[in-house]
Design a protein around this motif. Sequence first.
Motif, PDB file in Angstrom:
ATOM      1  N   ALA A 164       4.984   6.012 -11.296  1.00  0.00           N
ATOM      2  CA  ALA A 164       5.788   6.627 -10.230  1.00  0.00           C
ATOM      3  C   ALA A 164       5.178   7.960  -9.835  1.00  0.00           C
ATOM      4  CB  ALA A 164       7.224   6.810 -10.707  1.00  0.00           C
ATOM      5  N   ASN A 165       4.973   8.183  -8.531  1.00  0.00           N
ATOM      6  CA  ASN A 165       4.397   9.450  -8.070  1.00  0.00           C
ATOM      7  C   ASN A 165       5.070   9.990  -6.819  1.00  0.00           C
ATOM      8  OD1 ASN A 165       3.444   7.705  -6.110  1.00  0.00           O
ATOM      9  ND2 ASN A 165       1.336   7.676  -6.904  1.00  0.00           N
ATOM     10  N   VAL A 166       6.142   9.350  -6.361  1.00  0.00           N
ATOM     11  CA  VAL A 166       6.877   9.823  -5.187  1.00  0.00           C
ATOM     12  C   VAL A 166       8.334  10.010  -5.587  1.00  0.00           C
ATOM     13  CG1 VAL A 166       7.590   9.316  -2.828  1.00  0.00           C
ATOM     14  CG2 VAL A 166       5.313   8.613  -3.613  1.00  0.00           C
ATOM     15  N   SER A 167       8.878  11.207  -5.358  1.00  0.00           N
ATOM     16  CA  SER A 167      10.251  11.513  -5.752  1.00  0.00           C
ATOM     17  C   SER A 167      11.231  10.968  -4.716  1.00  0.00           C
ATOM     18  CB  SER A 167      10.428  13.022  -5.915  1.00  0.00           C
ATOM     19  OG  SER A 167      10.163  13.683  -4.690  1.00  0.00           O
ATOM     20  N   LEU A 168      12.509  11.145  -4.992  1.00  0.00           N
ATOM     21  CA  LEU A 168      13.535  10.631  -4.093  1.00  0.00           C
ATOM     22  C   LEU A 168      13.510  11.295  -2.716  1.00  0.00           C
ATOM     23  CD1 LEU A 168      16.695  10.121  -6.346  1.00  0.00           C
ATOM     24  CD2 LEU A 168      15.426   8.372  -5.069  1.00  0.00           C
ATOM     25  N   ASP A 169      13.069  12.559  -2.649  1.00  0.00           N
ATOM     26  CA  ASP A 169      13.027  13.236  -1.352  1.00  0.00           C
ATOM     27  C   ASP A 169      11.779  12.899  -0.549  1.00  0.00           C
ATOM     28  OD1 ASP A 169      11.045  14.569  -2.709  1.00  0.00           O
ATOM     29  OD2 ASP A 169      12.103  16.495  -2.797  1.00  0.00           O
TER      30      ASP A 169
ATOM     31  N   GLY B 199       0.803  -1.206   0.000  1.00  0.00           N
ATOM     32  CA  GLY B 199       0.000   0.000   0.000  1.00  0.00           C
ATOM     33  C   GLY B 199       0.839   1.262   0.000  1.00  0.00           C
ATOM     34  N   GLY B 200       0.185   2.406  -0.263  1.00  0.00           N
ATOM     35  CA  GLY B 200       0.888   3.681  -0.278  1.00  0.00           C
ATOM     36  C   GLY B 200       1.270   4.132  -1.666  1.00  0.00           C
ATOM     37  N   GLY B 201       2.182   5.126  -1.746  1.00  0.00           N
ATOM     38  CA  GLY B 201       2.614   5.673  -3.023  1.00  0.00           C
ATOM     39  C   GLY B 201       3.582   4.758  -3.756  1.00  0.00           C
ATOM     40  N   THR B 202       4.088   5.280  -4.886  1.00  0.00           N
ATOM     41  CA  THR B 202       4.974   4.475  -5.744  1.00  0.00           C
ATOM     42  C   THR B 202       6.305   5.189  -5.916  1.00  0.00           C
ATOM     43  OG1 THR B 202       3.017   3.693  -6.921  1.00  0.00           O
ATOM     44  CG2 THR B 202       5.149   3.267  -7.942  1.00  0.00           C
ATOM     45  N   PRO B 203       7.242   5.027  -5.000  1.00  0.00           N
ATOM     46  CA  PRO B 203       8.572   5.654  -5.128  1.00  0.00           C
ATOM     47  C   PRO B 203       9.500   4.796  -5.982  1.00  0.00           C
ATOM     48  CG  PRO B 203       8.411   4.541  -3.029  1.00  0.00           C
ATOM     49  CD  PRO B 203       7.088   4.318  -3.717  1.00  0.00           C
TER      50      PRO B 203
END
Length: 569
Positions: free
Chosen positions: A492-497, A456-460
């Motif tokens: 992908a919707n979450v960046s490295l930071d 679950g959650g975002g896609t980093p």
Amino acid sequence: MTTAQDRWASFNLAIALFAIDPAPLGGIWLRARVGPVRDRIIQALNTALETDFFPRLHPNISDEALFGGLDLSATLVTGRPIQTEGLLNKGGTVILTMAERAESALLARLAGALDAETGLSIIALDEAAEEGEGLRHSLSDRLGLHLQLDAIPQSAAQEMEFDGTALAEARARLPHVRHAPDDYRDLCLVAEALGVTSLRAVQHALRLARHSAALIGSDQVEQADLQLAVELALAPRATQIPETAPPEQSPPPQPQEPEAQQSPSDPEDRQKEGEDLPPFEALIEAAKAMLPPDLLARLAAQRAARQSKGSAGTGNRKKGNHRGRPVASRSGELGGGARIDLMATLRSAAPWQGLRAQTTAPKPRGLHIRKSDIRVKQFEQSSDRVIIFVVDASGSSAMSRMAEAKGAIELMLAEAYARRDHVALVAFRGAGADILLNPTRSLVQTKRRLQDLPGGGGTPLAAGLKSALDLAVLTSGKGMTPSIAVLTDGRANVSLDGSVNRAQAGEDANSMAKALRGRGVPAIVIDTGQRPTRGLDDLAKVMGAAYVPLPRADAKSLSAAVEAALPSA
């Protein structure tokens, strides 16, 4: 498609044609595991060629055994160089055992011997289990007949029969057999339709057609001979499903009566209709009848393997002076841990003993060894391979992807002991990625660690690729050869930071993909979306990886895709 009995009958005819004159056909690529079916084929070759034994070549055979070399004991006794005769210098038919393991150096020597036209022919016994693992193209392209026995049950492998008198008459007639100028053109068109790019295959097909004409007692190649040649020489090399229409522009068809448009229901009418086909269409139909039953699956595996820069299952090879598989010795100096190759040193010094005994003063007793004669041993050592699974654990479909990854890892671990593969698992979700399983070959430990995985959650995606890169660098430093298999739907919707920014997340993923490519890490990107995800194939290109869409993949198909794109030896 044809039945197993039909294929076995065609193999019987293929061996008969080969026995007429083996050398111009180069040889036979025999793809089969050890068993009674392959033994029956080898027995048939012995019968057709009227021999009880074929010389056998091992993948690690030395150059002295292949081409001849210095007979050390005879040279030392007589005081003059005595040469031995190599297996390839004798001509005739030889068997290359475990052909799938033959190195490039040996294949280059065998290919050169075939190109020299010294009367040599090779029967390559290929026991590879997976597509893309077998005999390399440099030699298989020079072998006129490709026989695949995996689909032949033992019940269909009846004893083959040959007419020795007919074969002898065909050998005498073969030099007088001629073909029409258009025959070569027609074969080239069929090869193009089948996706066969090698002209050697066309030349082998034309030679088989001449052999066929000689066997039936004709001095002229006919259409039936060309069809047989297409079935035996071109169809097994097909890389695409052919179109019926020839590549050149055809005139529009004339309107026909409704009765003429209906397909004939009588078998004799259908046979007559096939005989009335134009030459190109008839040859295409012959090729379609003999296409491998698993052609589409093989083509998918080959495309993935070509796109990938994966290394062999045993990892990269490196040479040293201490341990590993022995390879050819080299000139060198003693010291620094180098080990002298005594036999190679004596072979190097033996031809000069007479001259050195005459020119050395005072004349010492025994052998005259110079610094230039010294040969030191070399060993080739293969590193372990580690496959790093990078799994998207985000979103509603995380549980299914995790189940697929678990099954694939367990399937691959079942063979890890034989291939010395390790596996590792990286899962990314939420704001980052976690290394859930460090490289291991322990099936018990793997199952224990895979029991409960978060989802679950975002896609980093970028974070997952970064963790995989870090793990690849770490394993490379330990002497292993890393490969990466990415399972994601690409959204992908979450960046490295850790921030939710789709545009920045895409840029970060591309940056990590470039870093992986810069490190030369072989990889495969498996698209697990319900349909091919836009942009994910571009990410794979940036990474230099194979892209394989598998919308409803199970563990078995996932494992097969990884093995096809990252071939094992």
